[in-house]
Structure formats: structure tokens, C-alpha cells
Design a protein around this motif. Structure first.
Motif, PDB file in Angstrom:
ATOM      1  N   VAL A  76       0.856  -1.199   0.000  1.00 20.62           N
ATOM      2  CA  VAL A  76       0.000   0.000   0.000  1.00 20.62           C
ATOM      3  C   VAL A  76       0.886   1.241   0.000  1.00 20.62           C
ATOM      4  CG1 VAL A  76      -1.837   1.231   1.200  1.00 20.62           C
ATOM      5  CG2 VAL A  76      -1.784  -1.288   1.251  1.00 20.62           C
ATOM      6  N   TRP A  77       1.940   1.217   0.796  1.00 23.05           N
ATOM      7  CA  TRP A  77       2.876   2.343   0.851  1.00 23.05           C
ATOM      8  C   TRP A  77       3.442   2.633  -0.537  1.00 23.05           C
ATOM      9  CZ3 TRP A  77       4.255   6.368   3.523  1.00 23.05           C
ATOM     10  CH2 TRP A  77       5.474   6.972   3.274  1.00 23.05           C
ATOM     11  N   MET A  78       3.907   1.583  -1.209  1.00 20.83           N
ATOM     12  CA  MET A  78       4.507   1.766  -2.530  1.00 20.83           C
ATOM     13  C   MET A  78       3.477   2.268  -3.550  1.00 20.83           C
ATOM     14  SD  MET A  78       7.598   1.304  -1.893  1.00 20.83           S
ATOM     15  CE  MET A  78       8.270   1.438  -3.530  1.00 20.83           C
ATOM     16  N   ALA A  79       2.234   1.852  -3.402  1.00 23.90           N
ATOM     17  CA  ALA A  79       1.178   2.311  -4.312  1.00 23.90           C
ATOM     18  C   ALA A  79       0.888   3.800  -4.132  1.00 23.90           C
ATOM     19  CB  ALA A  79      -0.103   1.500  -4.088  1.00 23.90           C
ATOM     20  N   MET A  80       1.105   4.316  -2.929  1.00 25.68           N
ATOM     21  CA  MET A  80       0.756   5.698  -2.638  1.00 25.68           C
ATOM     22  C   MET A  80       1.909   6.680  -2.824  1.00 25.68           C
ATOM     23  SD  MET A  80      -2.413   5.909  -1.943  1.00 25.68           S
ATOM     24  CE  MET A  80      -2.721   4.640  -3.145  1.00 25.68           C
ATOM     25  N   ARG A  81       3.129   6.188  -2.796  1.00 25.39           N
ATOM     26  CA  ARG A  81       4.244   7.141  -2.905  1.00 25.39           C
ATOM     27  C   ARG A  81       4.581   7.410  -4.357  1.00 25.39           C
ATOM     28  NH1 ARG A  81      10.047   5.178  -2.542  1.00 25.39           N
ATOM     29  NH2 ARG A  81      10.304   7.281  -1.815  1.00 25.39           N
ATOM     30  N   ARG A  82       5.142   8.551  -4.568  1.00 29.01           N
ATOM     31  CA  ARG A  82       5.558   8.936  -5.917  1.00 29.01           C
ATOM     32  C   ARG A  82       7.023   8.544  -6.103  1.00 29.01           C
ATOM     33  NH1 ARG A  82       2.135  13.795  -4.998  1.00 29.01           N
ATOM     34  NH2 ARG A  82       0.284  13.359  -6.230  1.00 29.01           N
ATOM     35  N   PRO A  83       7.318   7.742  -7.125  1.00 27.97           N
ATOM     36  CA  PRO A  83       8.704   7.301  -7.332  1.00 27.97           C
ATOM     37  C   PRO A  83       9.652   8.494  -7.439  1.00 27.97           C
ATOM     38  CG  PRO A  83       7.219   6.162  -8.828  1.00 27.97           C
ATOM     39  CD  PRO A  83       6.416   7.242  -8.142  1.00 27.97           C
ATOM     40  N   LEU A 113      18.530   9.344   6.089  1.00 24.42           N
ATOM     41  CA  LEU A 113      17.076   9.394   5.870  1.00 24.42           C
ATOM     42  C   LEU A 113      16.610   8.251   4.976  1.00 24.42           C
ATOM     43  CD1 LEU A 113      16.593  13.255   5.442  1.00 24.42           C
ATOM     44  CD2 LEU A 113      16.134  11.857   7.471  1.00 24.42           C
ATOM     45  N   ASP A 114      17.397   7.912   3.950  1.00 22.50           N
ATOM     46  CA  ASP A 114      17.046   6.783   3.085  1.00 22.50           C
ATOM     47  C   ASP A 114      17.063   5.477   3.873  1.00 22.50           C
ATOM     48  OD1 ASP A 114      16.707   8.480   0.942  1.00 22.50           O
ATOM     49  OD2 ASP A 114      18.633   7.990  -0.004  1.00 22.50           O
ATOM     50  N   ASP A 115      18.032   5.318   4.770  1.00 19.36           N
ATOM     51  CA  ASP A 115      18.085   4.123   5.625  1.00 19.36           C
ATOM     52  C   ASP A 115      16.837   4.037   6.504  1.00 19.36           C
ATOM     53  OD1 ASP A 115      20.535   3.460   4.556  1.00 19.36           O
ATOM     54  OD2 ASP A 115      21.700   4.127   6.316  1.00 19.36           O
ATOM     55  N   ALA A 116      16.407   5.173   7.044  1.00 16.08           N
ATOM     56  CA  ALA A 116      15.213   5.201   7.895  1.00 16.08           C
ATOM     57  C   ALA A 116      13.974   4.806   7.095  1.00 16.08           C
ATOM     58  CB  ALA A 116      15.034   6.588   8.515  1.00 16.08           C
ATOM     59  N   GLU A 117      13.880   5.305   5.874  1.00 14.95           N
ATOM     60  CA  GLU A 117      12.724   4.954   5.043  1.00 14.95           C
ATOM     61  C   GLU A 117      12.736   3.465   4.695  1.00 14.95           C
ATOM     62  OE1 GLU A 117      10.215   6.473   1.162  1.00 14.95           O
ATOM     63  OE2 GLU A 117      11.985   7.574   1.784  1.00 14.95           O
ATOM     64  N   ARG A 118      13.901   2.908   4.400  1.00 12.84           N
ATOM     65  CA  ARG A 118      13.997   1.470   4.118  1.00 12.84           C
ATOM     66  C   ARG A 118      13.588   0.647   5.340  1.00 12.84           C
ATOM     67  NH1 ARG A 118      18.102   3.057   0.882  1.00 12.84           N
ATOM     68  NH2 ARG A 118      19.694   2.887   2.494  1.00 12.84           N
ATOM     69  N   ALA A 119      13.989   1.081   6.524  1.00 16.72           N
ATOM     70  CA  ALA A 119      13.611   0.378   7.756  1.00 16.72           C
ATOM     71  C   ALA A 119      12.091   0.401   7.941  1.00 16.72           C
ATOM     72  CB  ALA A 119      14.311   0.999   8.958  1.00 16.72           C
ATOM     73  N   MET A 120      11.474   1.542   7.640  1.00 13.80           N
ATOM     74  CA  MET A 120      10.025   1.639   7.747  1.00 13.80           C
ATOM     75  C   MET A 120       9.365   0.687   6.747  1.00 13.80           C
ATOM     76  SD  MET A 120       7.436   4.794   7.045  1.00 13.80           S
ATOM     77  CE  MET A 120       7.550   4.533   5.291  1.00 13.80           C
ATOM     78  N   GLU A 121       9.850   0.680   5.507  1.00 14.98           N
ATOM     79  CA  GLU A 121       9.287  -0.201   4.484  1.00 14.98           C
ATOM     80  C   GLU A 121       9.454  -1.669   4.878  1.00 14.98           C
ATOM     81  OE1 GLU A 121      11.199   1.059   0.874  1.00 14.98           O
ATOM     82  OE2 GLU A 121      10.001   2.905   0.773  1.00 14.98           O
ATOM     83  N   ASP A 122      10.607  -2.014   5.456  1.00 13.58           N
ATOM     84  CA  ASP A 122      10.822  -3.388   5.924  1.00 13.58           C
ATOM     85  C   ASP A 122       9.796  -3.756   6.993  1.00 13.58           C
ATOM     86  OD1 ASP A 122      12.950  -3.725   4.201  1.00 13.58           O
ATOM     87  OD2 ASP A 122      14.494  -3.436   5.743  1.00 13.58           O
ATOM     88  N   HIS A 123       9.548  -2.842   7.913  1.00  9.67           N
ATOM     89  CA  HIS A 123       8.561  -3.102   8.964  1.00  9.67           C
ATOM     90  C   HIS A 123       7.162  -3.268   8.358  1.00  9.67           C
ATOM     91  CE1 HIS A 123       6.629  -3.098  12.849  1.00  9.67           C
ATOM     92  NE2 HIS A 123       5.796  -2.168  12.398  1.00  9.67           N
ATOM     93  N   LEU A 124       6.802  -2.384   7.439  1.00  8.69           N
ATOM     94  CA  LEU A 124       5.480  -2.452   6.812  1.00  8.69           C
ATOM     95  C   LEU A 124       5.284  -3.744   6.029  1.00  8.69           C
ATOM     96  CD1 LEU A 124       5.009   1.218   5.530  1.00  8.69           C
ATOM     97  CD2 LEU A 124       3.962   0.155   7.545  1.00  8.69           C
ATOM     98  N   SER A 125       6.366  -4.306   5.506  1.00  7.05           N
ATOM     99  CA  SER A 125       6.240  -5.544   4.728  1.00  7.05           C
ATOM    100  C   SER A 125       5.870  -6.731   5.622  1.00  7.05           C
ATOM    101  CB  SER A 125       7.520  -5.837   3.950  1.00  7.05           C
ATOM    102  OG  SER A 125       8.565  -6.186   4.817  1.00  7.05           O
ATOM    103  N   GLY A 126       6.051  -6.577   6.923  1.00  4.74           N
ATOM    104  CA  GLY A 126       5.702  -7.641   7.855  1.00  4.74           C
ATOM    105  C   GLY A 126       4.321  -7.498   8.472  1.00  4.74           C
ATOM    106  N   VAL A 127       3.566  -6.504   8.041  1.00  4.85           N
ATOM    107  CA  VAL A 127       2.218  -6.278   8.581  1.00  4.85           C
ATOM    108  C   VAL A 127       1.220  -6.411   7.440  1.00  4.85           C
ATOM    109  CG1 VAL A 127       0.695  -4.667   9.799  1.00  4.85           C
ATOM    110  CG2 VAL A 127       3.154  -4.669  10.294  1.00  4.85           C
ATOM    111  N   THR A 128       0.212  -7.248   7.647  1.00  2.00           N
ATOM    112  CA  THR A 128      -0.795  -7.445   6.601  1.00  2.00           C
ATOM    113  C   THR A 128      -2.085  -6.692   6.920  1.00  2.00           C
ATOM    114  OG1 THR A 128      -1.812  -9.384   7.616  1.00  2.00           O
ATOM    115  CG2 THR A 128       0.086  -9.777   6.130  1.00  2.00           C
ATOM    116  N   LEU A 129      -2.874  -6.542   5.898  1.00  2.01           N
ATOM    117  CA  LEU A 129      -4.189  -5.920   6.060  1.00  2.01           C
ATOM    118  C   LEU A 129      -5.039  -6.758   7.018  1.00  2.01           C
ATOM    119  CD1 LEU A 129      -5.785  -3.475   5.031  1.00  2.01           C
ATOM    120  CD2 LEU A 129      -6.673  -4.946   3.224  1.00  2.01           C
ATOM    121  N   ARG A 130      -4.888  -8.072   6.970  1.00  2.00           N
ATOM    122  CA  ARG A 130      -5.641  -8.963   7.873  1.00  2.00           C
ATOM    123  C   ARG A 130      -5.315  -8.636   9.336  1.00  2.00           C
ATOM    124  NH1 ARG A 130      -9.811 -11.260   7.511  1.00  2.00           N
ATOM    125  NH2 ARG A 130      -9.326 -12.741   5.905  1.00  2.00           N
ATOM    126  N   GLU A 131      -4.039  -8.392   9.625  1.00  3.95           N
ATOM    127  CA  GLU A 131      -3.647  -8.064  11.009  1.00  3.95           C
ATOM    128  C   GLU A 131      -4.305  -6.768  11.465  1.00  3.95           C
ATOM    129  OE1 GLU A 131       0.655  -8.334  11.604  1.00  3.95           O
ATOM    130  OE2 GLU A 131       0.680  -9.811   9.988  1.00  3.95           O
TER     131      GLU A 131
END
Length: 139
Positions: A76-83, A113-131
């Protein structure tokens, strides 16, 4: 701005996971989110292009494209952000004649800052909509 779009996109997907088919119109979702139906339709289009939901014309024409346990918040994050646009902007530094520190800080900070964003994306990849849906049901 991307954080707001992300939050609204999650709201849209949670409503689609919660409401029986055909009831989650853009007007109904907009009322729940507190925004305009046009905003909902625009974001739903982005989610559809990302393969996260399917949209049909007419009332209640949106549904999840996959089961909630197969949709991660990172998708969802990747769908909403602008490349190409970082979540955490950085100042450009001096345009001309800056000292060594002035020239170095923007690049150093960009890496952090890029490292922080990657860490956030890694965390988000472990959370599902079902959760998230389960948390809504519990509340």
C-alpha cells in the motif's frame, strides 16, 4: 502528503475488508474517512493500478483484489508514494561557495534518511491488512 494518502488508502482497504460486497461506495467510504468521494475514487484508482483492489463502475463496485492476509502495508505504501520523491526531504545545501561541511551534510543526511525509510518499508512488509483488520474487530 504521501503519509496522508497512505492512511486513507489503508482506511479504504479496511472498509472493503469489513463491509459486505456492494456497500462500500465511494460516498460511504468518504463519509467514514471524512473526505470527498472524488478523493476516494482517485486513491482507489491508484490502489487498482497497484493490483490491490478491483473497481467496477456503479455503486459498490470496489473489492479487494486479494485476500487481506496477502496484502502488506508495504504494498500500500509503494502504491501511494511517488517514485523518486523521498518520504523525508533534505535541504539541498549551499548552491555555490559553501564550506566543506555545508557541501557534505546534504549527502550524509540523505543516506541516513534513506536508511530510515527502508527500515520503515521493511517493517510495513511484515504487517498485513488482515492483522490491521483483526485489530479493528477487537476494538
Amino acid at each position: 502528503m504521501v503519509a496522508t494518502r497512505f492512511a486513507v488508502a489503508i482506511h479504504i482497504l479496511l472498509l472493503l475488508a469489513t463491509e459486505p460486497g456492494g456497500q462500500a461506495t465511494s460516498g460511504r467510504i468518504a463519509g467514514s474517512v471524512g473526505t470527498n468521494p472524488v478523493v476516494i475514487r482517485r486513491l482507489a484508482g491508484q490502489l487498482a493500478r497497484a493490483g490491490l483492489l478491483r473497481v467496477r463502475r456503479g455503486p459498490g463496485g470496489a473489492e479487494l483484489a486479494r485476500p487481506p492476509e496477502e496484502i502488506t502495508l508495504a504494498e500500500v505504501w509503494m502504491a501511494m508514494r511517488r517514485p523518486g520523491l523521498p518520504l523525508l526531504p533534505n535541504h539541498p545545501g549551499p548552491r555555490m561557495n559553501g564550506d566543506a561541511l555545508g557541501r557534505a551534510v546534504p549527502g550524509l543526511l540523505r543516506g541516513v534518511l534513506d536508511d530510515a525509510e527502508r527500515a520503515m518499508e521493511d517493517h510495513l512488509s511484515g504487517v498485513t491488512l488482515r492483522e490491521l483488520h483483526a485489530r479493528v474487530v477487537e476494538a
